[in-house]
Design a protein around this motif. Structure first.
Motif, mmCIF file in Angstrom:
data_model
loop_
_atom_site.group_PDB
_atom_site.id
_atom_site.type_symbol
_atom_site.label_atom_id
_atom_site.label_comp_id
_atom_site.label_asym_id
_atom_site.label_seq_id
_atom_site.Cartn_x
_atom_site.Cartn_y
_atom_site.Cartn_z
ATOM 1 N N HIS A 162 72.624 63.818 51.523
ATOM 2 C CA HIS A 162 73.174 62.477 51.312
ATOM 3 C C HIS A 162 73.285 62.112 49.838
ATOM 4 O O HIS A 162 73.407 60.943 49.484
ATOM 5 C CB HIS A 162 72.376 61.446 52.123
ATOM 6 C CG HIS A 162 72.392 61.782 53.585
ATOM 7 N ND1 HIS A 162 73.466 61.516 54.391
ATOM 8 C CD2 HIS A 162 71.510 62.478 54.345
ATOM 9 C CE1 HIS A 162 73.225 61.996 55.606
ATOM 10 N NE2 HIS A 162 72.047 62.580 55.601
ATOM 11 N N CYS A 172 80.014 58.799 56.236
ATOM 12 C CA CYS A 172 78.909 59.616 56.740
ATOM 13 C C CYS A 172 78.177 58.844 57.842
ATOM 14 O O CYS A 172 78.165 57.613 57.844
ATOM 15 C CB CYS A 172 77.952 59.943 55.591
ATOM 16 S SG CYS A 172 76.595 61.031 56.054
ATOM 17 N N CYS A 174 75.235 58.308 58.052
ATOM 18 C CA CYS A 174 74.136 57.531 57.470
ATOM 19 C C CYS A 174 74.597 56.158 56.993
ATOM 20 O O CYS A 174 73.787 55.329 56.583
ATOM 21 C CB CYS A 174 73.506 58.295 56.312
ATOM 22 S SG CYS A 174 74.517 58.301 54.829
ATOM 23 N N CYS A 179 79.077 61.582 51.151
ATOM 24 C CA CYS A 179 77.856 62.400 51.110
ATOM 25 C C CYS A 179 78.203 63.895 51.108
ATOM 26 O O CYS A 179 79.168 64.329 51.747
ATOM 27 C CB CYS A 179 76.980 62.104 52.319
ATOM 28 S SG CYS A 179 76.280 60.450 52.311
HETATM 29 ZN ZN LIG Z 1 75.127 60.423 54.305
#
Ligand SMILES: [Zn+2]
Length: 303
Positions: A162, A172, A174, A179
């Motif tokens: 990340h 992403c 996340c 990332c």
């Molecule tokens: Zn990420």
């Protein structure tokens, strides 16, 4: 005389894998149990860990048990903080599993465990400063400097996947954008081939095609490999390791991935004619690396 040994248990998104490792580091036995699921009650997962561990116990108990878990583990190895595929949240997993088994238990995240296994018994044997990059669905990572795992102030160092590779880039899971793992992972491999072919192939299908010599599949590995080299250059600039070990399912193709990565590493690093450039090598231990590493961390007192 009773033989000394340790047990390692790797808790992943779908299964719980236990291994028995001798005091000298040999893998002696393994057992698999299903992971109860990411919405299961937390104690169910702890029970699965303890049951899988007991599956490989000898008649006398091991000296210690190590737990390797996918996700964030605190610096002391007491609490499992968070992971997308496991139900534990800020859970005192180490103490709970120790309570179930009645032997000393240590815990670490799966990448740290895999790195310890590679350092002790794998591709980085005898090395002191090593970066491990694991390329599967996403990217896992671990860092060993001067023979010690570097966990960071809060235990969550090594989340290389990340780091931002492309400002404003691909979204992403996340929640961030651009990332590194969006460009260098099994998912990236699938995306690149989908764009080129107009149809979806799984990572293992792309791998099979590449090994048969298919140009599109080989170029997809070329793309992922170049991104591997570019990201690795940032890690090498920051940490100056002797060696970079590349593990995970995507690395099974070897030089199809590593050759473009080595080239991109060299061209993304300053002063390459005047400094040692670490080699990128495939991990020596397969899918058991996390469990074996957990057993070795338990043996070595979680250094
Ligand atoms: Zn990420």
């Amino acid at each position: 005389m009773e033989r000394n040994y340790t047990v390692g248990v790797d808790v992943g998104g779908t299964k719980v894998l236990a291994v028995r490792v001798s005091a000298s580091g040999e893998l002696e036995a393994s057992a698999v149990r299903p992971m109860p699921g990411r919405t299961a009650p937390e104690p169910d997962v702890e029970t699965a860990v303890a049951d899988a561990a007991r599956d490989v116990f000898l008649t006398h108990p091991p000296a210690a048990v190590g737990v390797s878990a996918a996700g964030l583990v605190d610096a002391a190895g007491e609490h499992y903080l968070f992971g997308a595929h496991l139900p534990w949240r800020d859970a005192p997993v180490r103490r709970r599993v120790e309570g179930l088994l009645g032997v000393p238990v240590v815990m670490d995240n799966d990448a740290n465990c895999a790195a310890w296994a590679e350092l002790t018994a794998g591709a980085a044997r005898g090395r002191r400063s090593v970066v491990l990059v694991t390329i599967g669905t996403g990217i896992g990572g671990a860092l060993v400097l001067g023979g010690r795992l570097v966990r960071g102030a809060h235990g969550v160092a090594g989340e290389f996947g990340h780091m931002q590779a492309v400002p404003g880039g691909l979204e992403c899971e996340c929640g961030l954008r651009g990332c590194w793992e969006q460009y260098c992972s099994g998912r990236a491999l699938e995306r690149v081939t989908r764009v080129a072919l107009g149809r979806h192939l799984t990572g293992p299908e792309v791998t099979a095609l590449a090994l048969e010599g298919d140009e599109v599949a080989r170029e997809a590995f070329g793309s992922v490999g170049r991104w591997l080299g570019v990201g690795t250059a940032a890690l090498v600039s920051a940490f100056d390791p002797e060696l970079v070990v590349v593990g995970g399912g995507v690395s099974a193709v070897g030089d199809l991935l590593l050759a473009p990565a080595r080239e991109a590493l060299r061209s993304s690093l300053q002063g390459t004619d005047h400094r040692p450039v670490p080699d990128l090598v495939p991990a020596a231990l397969g899918p058991e690396a996390g469990a074996v590493g957990a057993a070795l961390l338990a043996r070595d007192g979680r250094p």
